[in-house]
Write a protein that holds these residues in place. Structure first.
Motif, PDB file in Angstrom:
ATOM      1  N   CYS A  13      32.922 -43.488  31.530  1.00 41.74           N
ATOM      2  CA  CYS A  13      33.702 -42.295  31.188  1.00 41.74           C
ATOM      3  C   CYS A  13      33.066 -41.543  30.017  1.00 41.74           C
ATOM      4  N   SER A  14      33.519 -40.325  29.781  1.00 43.49           N
ATOM      5  CA  SER A  14      32.984 -39.478  28.709  1.00 43.49           C
ATOM      6  C   SER A  14      33.367 -40.032  27.340  1.00 43.49           C
ATOM      7  N   PRO A  15      32.666 -39.607  26.266  1.00 41.24           N
ATOM      8  CA  PRO A  15      33.065 -40.041  24.924  1.00 41.24           C
ATOM      9  C   PRO A  15      34.519 -39.693  24.595  1.00 41.24           C
ATOM     10  N   ALA A  16      34.992 -38.528  25.010  1.00 47.69           N
ATOM     11  CA  ALA A  16      36.386 -38.147  24.742  1.00 47.69           C
ATOM     12  C   ALA A  16      37.352 -39.088  25.466  1.00 47.69           C
ATOM     13  N   ASP A  17      37.046 -39.424  26.721  1.00 47.88           N
ATOM     14  CA  ASP A  17      37.909 -40.343  27.471  1.00 47.88           C
ATOM     15  C   ASP A  17      37.837 -41.756  26.904  1.00 47.88           C
ATOM     16  N   ALA A  18      36.652 -42.196  26.497  1.00 49.24           N
ATOM     17  CA  ALA A  18      36.512 -43.528  25.896  1.00 49.24           C
ATOM     18  C   ALA A  18      37.332 -43.601  24.609  1.00 49.24           C
ATOM     19  N   GLY A 105      24.725 -39.084  33.372  1.00 48.25           N
ATOM     20  CA  GLY A 105      25.783 -39.423  34.305  1.00 48.25           C
ATOM     21  C   GLY A 105      27.169 -39.332  33.701  1.00 48.25           C
ATOM     22  N   GLY A 106      27.295 -38.754  32.492  1.00 49.37           N
ATOM     23  CA  GLY A 106      28.594 -38.548  31.875  1.00 49.37           C
ATOM     24  C   GLY A 106      29.182 -39.756  31.198  1.00 49.37           C
ATOM     25  N   GLY A 107      28.452 -40.847  31.074  1.00 48.94           N
ATOM     26  CA  GLY A 107      28.973 -42.051  30.461  1.00 48.94           C
ATOM     27  C   GLY A 107      28.896 -42.025  28.946  1.00 48.94           C
ATOM     28  N   THR A 108      29.325 -43.135  28.341  1.00 51.68           N
ATOM     29  CA  THR A 108      29.381 -43.247  26.884  1.00 51.68           C
ATOM     30  C   THR A 108      28.754 -44.561  26.433  1.00 51.68           C
ATOM     31  N   HIS A 109      27.970 -44.482  25.391  1.00 50.29           N
ATOM     32  CA  HIS A 109      27.449 -45.667  24.716  1.00 50.29           C
ATOM     33  C   HIS A 109      28.384 -45.913  23.531  1.00 50.29           C
TER      34      HIS A 109
END
Length: 148
Positions: A13-18, A105-109
């Motif tokens: 998920c995106s940083p905002a969603d995480a 891919g829109g993910g978050t580290h």
């Protein structure tokens, strides 16, 4: 001397969603990691707000957490007190670095930087075991909450 720990994971998920998943008391309350979570001072996730948290792993314990900073989609900085120790945790969020071609891919580290000071009632390597056992339960639960 503080005990220092670093953990990281990538979630889809995106940083905002995480950030929303990490800070959602409703999502965590009653999970395998947390029991009761209750805000006792200030507005949630504002500097100097305080919540009481019941952790279930590696054993049931009560902690008070004070928010030092919270910037949606970027950072959460909290200080926890419980069982005679202080735990300073910084949670850093950034868009995933992506593959060799640069696609994220829109993910978050997500990186967890944890420093523990004080008289944790566990000697040496048992402190390490305590933190590792908690994070071994917490990280998969977070990944699941973020759609992974």
């Amino acid at each position: 001397m503080p005990r220092h720990f670093d953990y990281s994971l990538d979630v889809p998920c995106s940083p905002a969603d995480a950030y929303d998943r990490i800070t959602s008391s409703d999502a965590w309350q009653g999970s395998e990691v947390y029991g009761k979570i209750q805000w006792v001072q200030g507005e949630p996730w504002q500097p100097d707000s305080v919540r009481e948290v019941e952790t279930l792993v590696p054993f049931r314990a009560q902690h008070k957490q004070r928010v030092l900073a919270a910037h949606p989609g970027r950072v959460i900085d909290i200080m926890s007190h419980g069982m005679g120790y202080t735990n300073h945790t910084q949670i850093l969020l950034e868009p995933s670095r992506g593959d060799a071609a640069g696609a994220t891919g829109g993910g978050t580290h997500i990186q967890y930087v944890i420093d523990i000071e004080g008289s944790l009632p566990l000697p040496g390597s048992l402190i390490d075991d305590f933190v590792h056992r908690f994070m071994d339960a917490y990280l998969p639960e977070l990944k699941k909450l973020c759609g992974g």
